[in-house]
Design a protein around this motif. Sequence first.
Motif, PDB file in Angstrom:
ATOM      1  N   ASP A 164      40.870 -40.346   9.752  1.00  0.00           N
ATOM      2  CA  ASP A 164      41.276 -41.720   9.481  1.00  0.00           C
ATOM      3  C   ASP A 164      42.706 -41.738   8.971  1.00  0.00           C
ATOM      4  O   ASP A 164      42.989 -42.128   7.831  1.00  0.00           O
ATOM      5  CB  ASP A 164      40.334 -42.354   8.453  1.00  0.00           C
ATOM      6  CG  ASP A 164      39.198 -43.123   9.114  1.00  0.00           C
ATOM      7  OD1 ASP A 164      39.220 -43.238  10.351  1.00  0.00           O
ATOM      8  OD2 ASP A 164      38.299 -43.583   8.398  1.00  0.00           O
ATOM      9  N   VAL A 165      43.623 -41.297   9.800  1.00  0.00           N
ATOM     10  CA  VAL A 165      45.040 -41.291   9.454  1.00  0.00           C
ATOM     11  C   VAL A 165      45.861 -41.463  10.725  1.00  0.00           C
ATOM     12  O   VAL A 165      45.471 -40.995  11.801  1.00  0.00           O
ATOM     13  CB  VAL A 165      45.433 -39.974   8.737  1.00  0.00           C
ATOM     14  CG1 VAL A 165      45.267 -38.779   9.658  1.00  0.00           C
ATOM     15  CG2 VAL A 165      46.860 -40.048   8.194  1.00  0.00           C
ATOM     16  N   ILE A 166      46.949 -42.179  10.605  1.00  0.00           N
ATOM     17  CA  ILE A 166      47.905 -42.294  11.715  1.00  0.00           C
ATOM     18  C   ILE A 166      48.975 -41.243  11.481  1.00  0.00           C
ATOM     19  O   ILE A 166      49.652 -41.253  10.462  1.00  0.00           O
ATOM     20  CB  ILE A 166      48.521 -43.701  11.774  1.00  0.00           C
ATOM     21  CG1 ILE A 166      47.435 -44.746  12.072  1.00  0.00           C
ATOM     22  CG2 ILE A 166      49.632 -43.765  12.818  1.00  0.00           C
ATOM     23  CD1 ILE A 166      47.929 -46.183  12.006  1.00  0.00           C
ATOM     24  N   SER A 167      49.113 -40.332  12.424  1.00  0.00           N
ATOM     25  CA  SER A 167      50.093 -39.250  12.311  1.00  0.00           C
ATOM     26  C   SER A 167      51.320 -39.613  13.151  1.00  0.00           C
ATOM     27  O   SER A 167      51.361 -40.682  13.774  1.00  0.00           O
ATOM     28  CB  SER A 167      49.471 -37.931  12.757  1.00  0.00           C
ATOM     29  OG  SER A 167      49.065 -38.012  14.100  1.00  0.00           O
ATOM     30  N   LEU A 187      54.233 -51.137   3.454  1.00  0.00           N
ATOM     31  CA  LEU A 187      52.871 -50.608   3.458  1.00  0.00           C
ATOM     32  C   LEU A 187      52.664 -49.594   2.327  1.00  0.00           C
ATOM     33  O   LEU A 187      51.566 -49.059   2.176  1.00  0.00           O
ATOM     34  CB  LEU A 187      52.556 -49.950   4.805  1.00  0.00           C
ATOM     35  CG  LEU A 187      52.581 -50.857   6.040  1.00  0.00           C
ATOM     36  CD1 LEU A 187      52.080 -50.091   7.260  1.00  0.00           C
ATOM     37  CD2 LEU A 187      51.754 -52.110   5.825  1.00  0.00           C
ATOM     38  N   ASN A 188      53.735 -49.328   1.578  1.00  0.00           N
ATOM     39  CA  ASN A 188      53.688 -48.356   0.486  1.00  0.00           C
ATOM     40  C   ASN A 188      53.214 -46.990   0.982  1.00  0.00           C
ATOM     41  O   ASN A 188      52.412 -46.311   0.314  1.00  0.00           O
ATOM     42  CB  ASN A 188      52.774 -48.855  -0.648  1.00  0.00           C
ATOM     43  CG  ASN A 188      53.058 -48.164  -1.971  1.00  0.00           C
ATOM     44  OD1 ASN A 188      54.161 -47.690  -2.221  1.00  0.00           O
ATOM     45  ND2 ASN A 188      52.039 -48.071  -2.811  1.00  0.00           N
ATOM     46  N   ALA A 189      53.718 -46.592   2.137  1.00  0.00           N
ATOM     47  CA  ALA A 189      53.355 -45.291   2.707  1.00  0.00           C
ATOM     48  C   ALA A 189      53.963 -44.172   1.870  1.00  0.00           C
ATOM     49  O   ALA A 189      55.057 -44.315   1.324  1.00  0.00           O
ATOM     50  CB  ALA A 189      53.853 -45.201   4.149  1.00  0.00           C
ATOM     51  N   THR A 190      53.267 -43.062   1.800  1.00  0.00           N
ATOM     52  CA  THR A 190      53.735 -41.963   0.956  1.00  0.00           C
ATOM     53  C   THR A 190      54.399 -40.842   1.735  1.00  0.00           C
ATOM     54  O   THR A 190      55.066 -39.992   1.138  1.00  0.00           O
ATOM     55  CB  THR A 190      52.565 -41.376   0.146  1.00  0.00           C
ATOM     56  OG1 THR A 190      51.513 -41.014   1.046  1.00  0.00           O
ATOM     57  CG2 THR A 190      52.034 -42.393  -0.853  1.00  0.00           C
ATOM     58  N   SER A 191      54.223 -40.824   3.065  1.00  0.00           N
ATOM     59  CA  SER A 191      54.810 -39.750   3.878  1.00  0.00           C
ATOM     60  C   SER A 191      55.392 -40.324   5.164  1.00  0.00           C
ATOM     61  O   SER A 191      54.721 -41.094   5.862  1.00  0.00           O
ATOM     62  CB  SER A 191      53.756 -38.697   4.232  1.00  0.00           C
ATOM     63  OG  SER A 191      53.268 -38.048   3.083  1.00  0.00           O
ATOM     64  N   MET A 192      56.612 -39.936   5.474  1.00  0.00           N
ATOM     65  CA  MET A 192      57.258 -40.422   6.685  1.00  0.00           C
ATOM     66  C   MET A 192      56.461 -39.999   7.922  1.00  0.00           C
ATOM     67  O   MET A 192      56.121 -38.844   8.086  1.00  0.00           O
ATOM     68  CB  MET A 192      58.693 -39.886   6.770  1.00  0.00           C
ATOM     69  CG  MET A 192      59.455 -40.383   7.994  1.00  0.00           C
ATOM     70  SD  MET A 192      61.170 -39.770   8.056  1.00  0.00           S
ATOM     71  CE  MET A 192      61.953 -40.797   6.812  1.00  0.00           C
ATOM     72  N   GLY A 193      56.173 -40.975   8.783  1.00  0.00           N
ATOM     73  CA  GLY A 193      55.451 -40.693  10.021  1.00  0.00           C
ATOM     74  C   GLY A 193      53.944 -40.762   9.885  1.00  0.00           C
ATOM     75  O   GLY A 193      53.227 -40.547  10.867  1.00  0.00           O
ATOM     76  N   TYR A 194      53.452 -41.053   8.690  1.00  0.00           N
ATOM     77  CA  TYR A 194      52.005 -41.091   8.451  1.00  0.00           C
ATOM     78  C   TYR A 194      51.603 -42.398   7.764  1.00  0.00           C
ATOM     79  O   TYR A 194      52.340 -42.916   6.930  1.00  0.00           O
ATOM     80  CB  TYR A 194      51.569 -39.925   7.567  1.00  0.00           C
ATOM     81  CG  TYR A 194      51.706 -38.570   8.210  1.00  0.00           C
ATOM     82  CD1 TYR A 194      50.625 -37.968   8.856  1.00  0.00           C
ATOM     83  CD2 TYR A 194      52.924 -37.885   8.173  1.00  0.00           C
ATOM     84  CE1 TYR A 194      50.757 -36.711   9.455  1.00  0.00           C
ATOM     85  CE2 TYR A 194      53.063 -36.634   8.767  1.00  0.00           C
ATOM     86  CZ  TYR A 194      51.972 -36.051   9.396  1.00  0.00           C
ATOM     87  OH  TYR A 194      52.112 -34.815   9.987  1.00  0.00           O
ATOM     88  N   PHE A 195      50.413 -42.890   8.119  1.00  0.00           N
ATOM     89  CA  PHE A 195      49.800 -44.009   7.415  1.00  0.00           C
ATOM     90  C   PHE A 195      48.333 -43.678   7.191  1.00  0.00           C
ATOM     91  O   PHE A 195      47.605 -43.418   8.145  1.00  0.00           O
ATOM     92  CB  PHE A 195      49.897 -45.317   8.223  1.00  0.00           C
ATOM     93  CG  PHE A 195      51.301 -45.771   8.516  1.00  0.00           C
ATOM     94  CD1 PHE A 195      52.082 -46.328   7.513  1.00  0.00           C
ATOM     95  CD2 PHE A 195      51.834 -45.637   9.784  1.00  0.00           C
ATOM     96  CE1 PHE A 195      53.384 -46.746   7.787  1.00  0.00           C
ATOM     97  CE2 PHE A 195      53.121 -46.053  10.065  1.00  0.00           C
ATOM     98  CZ  PHE A 195      53.908 -46.608   9.069  1.00  0.00           C
ATOM     99  N   THR A 196      47.908 -43.679   5.938  1.00  0.00           N
ATOM    100  CA  THR A 196      46.483 -43.524   5.675  1.00  0.00           C
ATOM    101  C   THR A 196      45.800 -44.865   5.934  1.00  0.00           C
ATOM    102  O   THR A 196      46.457 -45.923   6.002  1.00  0.00           O
ATOM    103  CB  THR A 196      46.218 -43.109   4.217  1.00  0.00           C
ATOM    104  OG1 THR A 196      46.607 -44.187   3.343  1.00  0.00           O
ATOM    105  CG2 THR A 196      47.010 -41.850   3.858  1.00  0.00           C
TER     106      THR A 196
END
Length: 238
Positions: A64-67, A94-103
Amino acid sequence: MPPKRKSTTKSADQPTKKSRASRPRTKKPTNGVVSQSSSLQTNNSANKRALETWFNMYKDEDEDVISPEGANRFFDDLNVSLEGIQPIVISWKLNATSMGYFTKDEWMDGMRNLNVTNNEELKAKIFDMEESLQDERQFKDFYVFVFPFAKTKTQKSMDVEMALALWEIVLKDRYAHVPLFIDFIRKQEPIKVVNKDQWTSFLDFCKVISVDLSNFDPLSSWPVLFDEYVEWRRDNGL
């Protein structure tokens, strides 16, 4: 003759009191609270399903993650360039914590806050997201967000090439120092990584120090990197 007693028997045509059980019950007004609550729950459920369907379009098959692959398709569907500021602004929202990823949690919470459930609705808000950066406080929040978002999670510092690329995207059109500072680092190679203090201080330096360096105080507490930048520019008449 004794007076006649009044009859206590009611005639058939006299009205009788209705018992409490036989009285018609009146419903208390609800002012639409119940129906509104039910409608809100229905809308929330529908929104959750829509957001999950949207997320599932881009997420990995097994997690369940967008890489990065899915994120690239997502930004492509939004018609935003990966070389520009827009993907970073969306990630910030979206307050994402890592570039290129969305939980999934980042996606669900972020899209709810933006009040969007599909690509077309998000597209319509991108311009306003960028415009919000005209506010100095908003921009400072965005700029501070970029450092932990973009750096490698196992390191405290950011690779210098990544920092230079991001400064060009995020700051170049805002401050005259940026192209000169980037040129200095590329030619002199004084550092291999950029730490958090250098990253944060550079925004303050750009805002406080005039482009001609006339108000730069060598005794001030800027990181040494900025002293070297000023010295390089003065030595080269820049």
